[in-house]
Scaffold this active site. Structure first.
Site, PDB file in Angstrom:
ATOM      1  N   GLU A 162       0.731  -1.291   0.132  1.00  0.00           N
ATOM      2  CA  GLU A 162      -0.026   0.100   0.077  1.00  0.00           C
ATOM      3  C   GLU A 162       0.853   1.269   0.108  1.00  0.00           C
ATOM      4  O   GLU A 162       0.408   2.218  -0.488  1.00  0.00           O
ATOM      5  CB  GLU A 162      -0.730   0.130   1.282  1.00  0.00           C
ATOM      6  CG  GLU A 162      -2.295   0.054   1.041  1.00  0.00           C
ATOM      7  CD  GLU A 162      -3.296  -0.033   2.069  1.00  0.00           C
ATOM      8  OE1 GLU A 162      -4.655  -0.310   1.903  1.00  0.00           O
ATOM      9  OE2 GLU A 162      -2.712   0.298   3.183  1.00  0.00           O
ATOM     10  N   HIS A 165       7.720 -27.023  -1.317  1.00  0.00           N
ATOM     11  CA  HIS A 165       6.973 -27.890  -2.105  1.00  0.00           C
ATOM     12  C   HIS A 165       6.012 -27.496  -2.977  1.00  0.00           C
ATOM     13  O   HIS A 165       5.161 -28.451  -3.707  1.00  0.00           O
ATOM     14  CB  HIS A 165       6.436 -29.068  -1.283  1.00  0.00           C
ATOM     15  CG  HIS A 165       7.697 -29.661  -0.334  1.00  0.00           C
ATOM     16  ND1 HIS A 165       8.231 -30.674  -0.568  1.00  0.00           N
ATOM     17  CD2 HIS A 165       8.403 -29.100   0.926  1.00  0.00           C
ATOM     18  CE1 HIS A 165       9.274 -31.056   0.423  1.00  0.00           C
ATOM     19  NE2 HIS A 165       9.416 -29.870   1.087  1.00  0.00           N
ATOM     20  N   LYS A 173     -13.927   0.107  -3.891  1.00  0.00           N
ATOM     21  CA  LYS A 173     -15.234   0.475  -3.145  1.00  0.00           C
ATOM     22  C   LYS A 173     -16.353   1.137  -4.038  1.00  0.00           C
ATOM     23  O   LYS A 173     -17.731   0.934  -3.788  1.00  0.00           O
ATOM     24  CB  LYS A 173     -14.569   1.491  -2.144  1.00  0.00           C
ATOM     25  CG  LYS A 173     -13.759   0.639  -1.004  1.00  0.00           C
ATOM     26  CD  LYS A 173     -13.250   1.691   0.046  1.00  0.00           C
ATOM     27  CE  LYS A 173     -12.516   1.317   0.920  1.00  0.00           C
ATOM     28  NZ  LYS A 173     -11.898   1.964   1.777  1.00  0.00           N
TER      29      LYS A 173
HETATM   30  O1  PA5 Z   1      -3.758   1.388   5.936  1.00  0.00           O
HETATM   31  C1  PA5 Z   1      -4.779   1.752   5.725  1.00  0.00           C
HETATM   32  O2  PA5 Z   1      -4.947   2.943   5.753  1.00  0.00           O
HETATM   33  C2  PA5 Z   1      -5.947   0.600   5.206  1.00  0.00           C
HETATM   34  O3  PA5 Z   1      -5.418  -0.577   5.313  1.00  0.00           O
HETATM   35  C3  PA5 Z   1      -7.162   0.828   6.433  1.00  0.00           C
HETATM   36  O4  PA5 Z   1      -6.329   0.372   7.678  1.00  0.00           O
HETATM   37  C4  PA5 Z   1      -8.024   0.005   6.308  1.00  0.00           C
HETATM   38  O5  PA5 Z   1      -8.685   0.269   5.015  1.00  0.00           O
HETATM   39  C5  PA5 Z   1      -9.195   0.038   7.164  1.00  0.00           C
HETATM   40  O6  PA5 Z   1      -9.628   1.367   7.302  1.00  0.00           O
HETATM   41  P1  PA5 Z   1     -10.287   1.904   8.656  1.00  0.00           P
HETATM   42  O7  PA5 Z   1      -9.462   1.588   9.819  1.00  0.00           O
HETATM   43  O8  PA5 Z   1     -10.574   3.271   8.309  1.00  0.00           O
HETATM   44  O9  PA5 Z   1     -11.752   1.147   8.792  1.00  0.00           O
END
Ligand code: PA5
Length: 442
Positions: free
Chosen positions: A282, A303, A417
Site C-alpha cells: 500500500e 514443495h 469500493k
Molecule cells: O492502511 C490503511 O489505511 C488501510 O488498510 C485501512 O487501515 C483499512 O482500509 C481500514 O480502514 P479503517 O480503519 O478506516 O476502517
C-alpha cells in the site's frame, strides 16, 4: 547494536548490484532526512515515527486495564477491523502464540478476528462458536465507515446485546477510532462505549503500536510493554539496519528484481508477512511503480512455490526472516529398523534440520539467480517483534521516498469500493451505478 534484529545483505549483492547500492547511499540518506524532517510527501502522516518513545507508562497501564476488563468477563474477544486495523494485531498475536492455542484451554479469552472479509459462512461459523458464551468486542476503524468491519460489528453487537444484555455489551465493547469524526465515533458516544483514539497523523498500516494493535495483543495475554520497548530500541538505534534494507531492495529493483518474496522458516511468522505485504504494497505501489511484495512459508512452500522461485522468471529477490532460538526442543528419535532412512539425523533437534534447510535453500536460490537478503531475529519474543515492526515501518518510509512515491497515502484502494457501492445501490452512487450497468451490457 547487539541483541537486535540484523539485516545481512551480502548474499543479495552481485558486483553490479553492489555498485548500484553504493551509488544509492546518498539517495537513501536524503530520503531518511526527508522522512525525519517531515518535509516529504504525506508528511501529515508521520505520527508513527516517534510513536514508540512517546507511549507513556500511563498509556500502557490504561490499555492493560481495558484488556483486564475484557479478560475478566469474556471467553472470547472479537477484534473487528480490516487492513491496518487488523493485520498488525493479528500478526503479533500469531508470532507469539502457541500454534495450537485455539484448541487448548487458556487462562484468558480467545481472541478472534472478524470484519476482515465479507465471508457469510465465516461470520456464521463465528456466530455459531460464540453463541451461548460471554464475548466482548474490540471494534477498530479509523474512518469509522469501512464496510467489512461495519457489517461484522452490526451483527456481533446485535448478537451480544440480545445474548448478554445491553449493560454487559456496553461494558465489553471497546471502540478504537478517530478522535472526533466518523460513524463509529458517533455510535460509541451514543452507546457510552470505552474508546481509544487512532491519532490523525498515523495511517492504518502504521498503527500497530497504537491501541489498534496494543489492545488486542494485551487481551491475548502478551507483554505490550516489552513490545513497545523493542520498538523504542529500533527507533533509537536501528538506522543502520533500516538504510541497509532500503538501499539493497532499491538497488535490486533497479536491476530488474521487481518482486520481493518475504520467506520465513517459522510457521508463527505467516501473518507478519501478511502485515508486511500491506505495509509495503500500500505504501509503494503507486504511479505504476513499486516492488511487488509476496510471501512464502518455508519449508512448506518449497514443495509448491519452490520450483517457481528456483527456476521461473528471474525477476525475484528473497528476504528471509531467520529466527535464532526456538522456545522448545524436540529431538528426532533413533529407530532400530531405520526403514525411513532418517537415523543419520537421529539425536538432532528439529530446528537443526530446519536451519540446514534454510541455509541450503538460500544457497540454492542465490545460485539460481535469486539474491538473498537476510533479517535475523534472535527469537520470537515481544521485544524482537517490536524491533521488527518499527524497523519495517521506518525502512518503508525511507524506501518509498527513494522510489519517489508518497508512502503514506492509498488512493488506489478506493476504486473497488466505488464500484461495490454502486452495485449495492448505495445512496449517492446513482451515476456510477448507471455507468456500470451500461458497461456490463456491452
Ligand atoms: O492502511 C490503511 O489505511 C488501510 O488498510 C485501512 O487501515 C483499512 O482500509 C481500514 O480502514 P479503517 O480503519 O478506516 O476502517
Amino acid at each position: 547494536m547487539n541483541n537486535s534484529i540484523q539485516v545481512i545483505s551480502k548474499f543479495a549483492l552481485d558486483e553490479k548490484t553492489a555498485k548500484r547500492a553504493q551509488e544509492l547511499q546518498a539517495c537513501a540518506l536524503a530520503a531518511k532526512q526527508t522522512l525525519e524532517s517531515g518535509s516529504g510527501l504525506g508528511n501529515d502522516f508521520l505520527g508513527w515515527l516517534h510513536l514508540p518513545s512517546s507511549i507513556s507508562d500511563d498509556d500502557l497501564r490504561d490499555i492493560n486495564a481495558s484488556a483486564a476488563q475484557l479478560r475478566s468477563e469474556c471467553e472470547y474477544v472479537i477484534s473487528i477491523g480490516i487492513g491496518g486495523s487488523y493485520l498488525g494485531g493479528k500478526a503479533v498475536i500469531e508470532a507469539l502464540s502457541d500454534h495450537f492455542a485455539a484448541y487448548k484451554k487458556a487462562d484468558g479469552p480467545k481472541v478472534l478476528f472478524a470484519g476482515s472479509n465479507i465471508g457469510e459462512d465465516y461470520l456464521y461459523d463465528m456466530m455459531d462458536l460464540v453463541r451461548g458464551h460471554r464475548f466482548g468486542i474490540i471494534v477498530i476503524s479509523k474512518s469509522g465507515t469501512t464496510t467489512e468491519p461495519g457489517i461484522a460489528f452490526r451483527i456481533f453487537k446485535d448478537m451480544l446485546e440480545k445474548q448478554e444484555g445491553k449493560e454487559f455489551a456496553q461494558r465489553n465493547i471497546i471502540a478504537i477510532t478517530d478522535a472526533h469524526r466518523g460513524a463509529l465515533r458517533d455510535l460509541a458516544t451514543q452507546e457510552g462505549y470505552a474508546t481509544y483514539v487512532i491519532p490523525d497523523n498515523v495511517g492504518g498500516r502504521f498503527s500497530v503500536l497504537t491501541p489498534v494493535g496494543l489492545l488486542p495483543i494485551a487481551v491475548a495475554g502478551f507483554d505490550i510493554r516489552a513490545l513497545v520497548a523493542g520498538a523504542v530500541e529500533m527507533e533509537q538505534g536501528g538506522d543502520e539496519q533500516v538504510l541497509n534494507y532500503a538501499i539493497t531492495r532499491n538497488a535490486l529493483y533497479q536491476q530488474g528484481k521487481k518482486i520481493e518474496v518475504l520467506a520465513n522458516f517459522a510457521p508463527r511468522l505467516h501473518f507478519m508477512a501478511e502485515w508486511w505485504k500491506q505495509l509495503y504494497g500500500e505504501s509503494e505501489g503507486k504511479g505504476h511503480k513499486g516492488i511487488f511484495p509476496a510471501s512464502v512459508d518455508f519449508t512448506t512452500d518449497l514443495h509448491s512455490m519452490g520450483q517457481m522461485i528456483q527456476d521461473g522468471e528471474r525477476t525475484l529477490f528473497e528476504t528471509v526472516l531467520s529466527v535464532g532460538d526456538q522456545q522448545h526442543e524436540v529431538i528426532i528419535p533413533s529407530d532400530d529398523k531405520d526403514l525411513d532412512g532418517l537415523n543419520y539425523i537421529a539425536g538432532k533437534n528439529v530446528d537443526y534440520v530446519n536451519k540446514m534447510a534454510e541455509l541450503g535453500t538460500r544457497l540454492a536460490h542465490v545460485d539460481g539467480g535469486v539474491p538473498n537478503l537476510i533479517i535475523t531475529i534472535p527469537a520470537l519474543t515481544e521485544r524482537y517483534i517490536g524491533q521488527l515492526i518499527y524497523f519495517f515501518e521506518k525502512a518503508c518510509g525511507v524506501s518509498g521516498y527513494m522510489l519517489g512515491v508518497n508512502p503514506f497515502d492509498q488512493p488506489g484502494v478506493e476504486a473497488y469500493k466505488k464500484n461495490m457501492f454502486a452495485l449495492l445501490n448505495k445512496p449517492g452512487y446513482e451515476e456510477a451505478s448507471a455507468a456500470i450497468q451500461a458497461k456490463l451490457k456491452n
